[in-house]
Design an enzyme around this catalytic site. Structure first.
Site, PDB file in Angstrom:
ATOM      1  N   ARG A 147      19.722 -51.695 -22.645  1.00 19.55           N
ATOM      2  CA  ARG A 147      18.508 -52.250 -23.227  1.00 19.55           C
ATOM      3  C   ARG A 147      18.901 -53.473 -24.056  1.00 19.55           C
ATOM      4  O   ARG A 147      20.038 -53.588 -24.521  1.00 19.55           O
ATOM      5  CB  ARG A 147      17.805 -51.230 -24.122  1.00 19.55           C
ATOM      6  CG  ARG A 147      17.338 -49.966 -23.408  1.00 19.55           C
ATOM      7  CD  ARG A 147      16.658 -49.024 -24.384  1.00 19.55           C
ATOM      8  NE  ARG A 147      16.155 -47.820 -23.737  1.00 19.55           N
ATOM      9  CZ  ARG A 147      16.826 -46.677 -23.624  1.00 19.55           C
ATOM     10  NH1 ARG A 147      18.064 -46.593 -24.119  1.00 19.55           N
ATOM     11  NH2 ARG A 147      16.294 -45.635 -23.022  1.00 19.55           N
ATOM     12  N   LYS A 173      17.492 -45.058 -27.603  1.00 19.57           N
ATOM     13  CA  LYS A 173      16.296 -44.457 -28.199  1.00 19.57           C
ATOM     14  C   LYS A 173      16.585 -43.025 -28.647  1.00 19.57           C
ATOM     15  O   LYS A 173      17.325 -42.299 -28.005  1.00 19.57           O
ATOM     16  CB  LYS A 173      15.149 -44.473 -27.191  1.00 19.57           C
ATOM     17  CG  LYS A 173      14.632 -45.865 -26.876  1.00 19.57           C
ATOM     18  CD  LYS A 173      13.459 -45.800 -25.916  1.00 19.57           C
ATOM     19  CE  LYS A 173      12.896 -47.191 -25.646  1.00 19.57           C
ATOM     20  NZ  LYS A 173      11.744 -47.150 -24.713  1.00 19.57           N
ATOM     21  N   HIS A 240      14.878 -57.086 -19.797  1.00 23.93           N
ATOM     22  CA  HIS A 240      14.659 -55.729 -19.295  1.00 23.93           C
ATOM     23  C   HIS A 240      14.624 -55.698 -17.768  1.00 23.93           C
ATOM     24  O   HIS A 240      14.870 -54.653 -17.157  1.00 23.93           O
ATOM     25  CB  HIS A 240      13.362 -55.156 -19.873  1.00 23.93           C
ATOM     26  CG  HIS A 240      13.458 -53.691 -20.180  1.00 23.93           C
ATOM     27  ND1 HIS A 240      14.329 -53.166 -21.105  1.00 23.93           N
ATOM     28  CD2 HIS A 240      12.780 -52.623 -19.666  1.00 23.93           C
ATOM     29  CE1 HIS A 240      14.201 -51.854 -21.157  1.00 23.93           C
ATOM     30  NE2 HIS A 240      13.269 -51.495 -20.282  1.00 23.93           N
ATOM     31  N   ARG A 243      17.902 -54.620 -16.514  1.00 28.04           N
ATOM     32  CA  ARG A 243      18.055 -53.154 -16.590  1.00 28.04           C
ATOM     33  C   ARG A 243      17.357 -52.494 -15.390  1.00 28.04           C
ATOM     34  O   ARG A 243      17.911 -51.590 -14.761  1.00 28.04           O
ATOM     35  CB  ARG A 243      17.469 -52.648 -17.906  1.00 28.04           C
ATOM     36  CG  ARG A 243      17.476 -51.126 -18.088  1.00 28.04           C
ATOM     37  CD  ARG A 243      17.047 -50.808 -19.518  1.00 28.04           C
ATOM     38  NE  ARG A 243      16.608 -49.439 -19.710  1.00 28.04           N
ATOM     39  CZ  ARG A 243      17.395 -48.419 -20.015  1.00 28.04           C
ATOM     40  NH1 ARG A 243      18.697 -48.633 -20.141  1.00 28.04           N
ATOM     41  NH2 ARG A 243      16.902 -47.214 -20.209  1.00 28.04           N
ATOM     42  N   HIS A 266      17.864 -41.957 -20.185  1.00 28.81           N
ATOM     43  CA  HIS A 266      16.521 -41.387 -20.182  1.00 28.81           C
ATOM     44  C   HIS A 266      16.585 -39.906 -20.563  1.00 28.81           C
ATOM     45  O   HIS A 266      17.396 -39.147 -20.022  1.00 28.81           O
ATOM     46  CB  HIS A 266      15.887 -41.517 -18.795  1.00 28.81           C
ATOM     47  CG  HIS A 266      15.468 -42.906 -18.464  1.00 28.81           C
ATOM     48  ND1 HIS A 266      15.223 -43.327 -17.180  1.00 28.81           N
ATOM     49  CD2 HIS A 266      15.228 -43.983 -19.260  1.00 28.81           C
ATOM     50  CE1 HIS A 266      14.858 -44.600 -17.186  1.00 28.81           C
ATOM     51  NE2 HIS A 266      14.864 -45.018 -18.436  1.00 28.81           N
ATOM     52  N   TYR A 275      11.986 -45.368 -10.408  1.00 33.25           N
ATOM     53  CA  TYR A 275      12.827 -46.231  -9.582  1.00 33.25           C
ATOM     54  C   TYR A 275      12.907 -45.742  -8.139  1.00 33.25           C
ATOM     55  O   TYR A 275      13.268 -46.503  -7.249  1.00 33.25           O
ATOM     56  CB  TYR A 275      14.229 -46.348 -10.191  1.00 33.25           C
ATOM     57  CG  TYR A 275      14.191 -47.039 -11.532  1.00 33.25           C
ATOM     58  CD1 TYR A 275      13.972 -48.408 -11.623  1.00 33.25           C
ATOM     59  CD2 TYR A 275      14.338 -46.317 -12.709  1.00 33.25           C
ATOM     60  CE1 TYR A 275      13.905 -49.041 -12.845  1.00 33.25           C
ATOM     61  CE2 TYR A 275      14.277 -46.947 -13.947  1.00 33.25           C
ATOM     62  CZ  TYR A 275      14.057 -48.308 -14.010  1.00 33.25           C
ATOM     63  OH  TYR A 275      13.986 -48.927 -15.218  1.00 33.25           O
TER      64      TYR A 275
END
Length: 298
Positions: A147, A173, A240, A243, A266, A275
């Site tokens: 990120r 995150k 992004h 990514r 994730h 994806y």
């Protein structure tokens, strides 16, 4: 015979109250009027409306092509109407309470093709420290799926960037830490930047700006857009997107969704599954171009 509530009169009274008491704009009033008239078209006896019927009406509108946003506005108008009926016309429970519109489809992330990614990351003619830094940043974003915030938070000398082992450790995150591999091209670009890095005294940031301080997210985005334009890319390339491109291209090659989930950091596999849709789009395009029974006749 069952008495029926006078729907059109009640609707007119409510819209009149909205216009003169709440002073809503003409456009908002038109939207409310359209929604309430649609409700009366489905069910003219307002006192007997049940939540199951509301859900069915919304499903019918959805099937006709109304967007989730429009349906949410429609439900809002109906809820407000029934609140007013309960307060001023002695109606009972609001049958629209707790009913939500269908969720909007999550837009697919945009990724570069493999060819466009190669074109983007082609060597720069300029050999300035800024150009060397940019090459290292963009190679790392694409190589490791970082990120933007993870990229600019990297420091030198803390052991998190290990070019010898070819890996980088970042905190993403939810304060979740992960270690991801760095490709050969990115390792070369990072080594070149470390040799040319300009930093203010005491600055620990791996990537620094013109004043030798930690580079800002806005600067990275601006430099990437300029970099892409110089290479003739028509897409609006943003950090992004690199990514997304990393995830798409790794998934196309490996078909290992769990590995891509781990590398992206994730928490849920469902987030990574988006994806697979991109990969299907790619496969469908290849099929359309290659399969003799798929090509359109000219």
């Amino acid at each position: 015979m069952r008495s029926r509530s006078d729907g059109p009169t009640l609707a007119a009274d409510y819209l009149n109250a909205l216009e003169h008491q709440r002073r809503l704009s003409p456009a908002t009033l038109r939207n409310y009027a359209h929604a309430i008239h649609a409700l009366l078209g489905f069910h003219d006896d307002l006192k007997t409306l049940e939540p199951a019927q509301v859900r069915r009406f919304i499903a019918m509108l959805h099937a006709k092509g109304l967007s989730p946003r429009t349906l949410a506005l429609t439900l809002s108008a109906w809820r407000g109407f029934y609140r007013w009926l309960a307060r001023y016309r002695d109606f009972g429970a609001n049958p629209v309470l707790g009913i939500r519109a269908p969720k909007a489809a999550r837009p697919l992330p945009k990724a570069l093709s493999v060819e466009s990614a190669q074109q983007l990351l082609s060597p720069d003619e300029e050999n300035s420290p800024a150009s060397i830094r940019d090459a290292a940043m963009f190679e790392l974003l694409y190589s490791s799926g970082l990120r933007l915030g993870e990229l600019i938070a990297l420091n030198v000398g803390d052991g998190r960037l290990d070019l010898r082992q070819g890996e980088v450790t970042v905190t993403g995150k939810g304060s979740k830490t992960r270690t991801v591999p760095i490709g050969a091209k990115a390792r070369e670009a990072l080594a070149a930047w470390l040799a040319a890095r300009l930093a203010a005294p005491g600055e620990k940031a791996l990537f620094t700006g013109a004043r030798g301080r930690r580079i800002s997210a806005g600067t990275v985005g601006t430099r990437l857009r300029q970099w892409a334009r110089r290479r003739g890319l028509r897409e609006h390339v943003h950090p992004h997107m690199l990514r997304h491109s990393f995830a798409t291209h790794v998934l196309q090659s490996s078909q290992d969704l769990r590995a891509v989930q781990e590398m992206l950091g994730h928490a849920s596999i469902s987030t990574t599954q988006v994806y697979t849709h991109l990969d299907w789009q790619h496969l469908a395009k290849v099929y359309d171009q290659a399969h003799p029974r798929a090509r359109k006749k000219t």
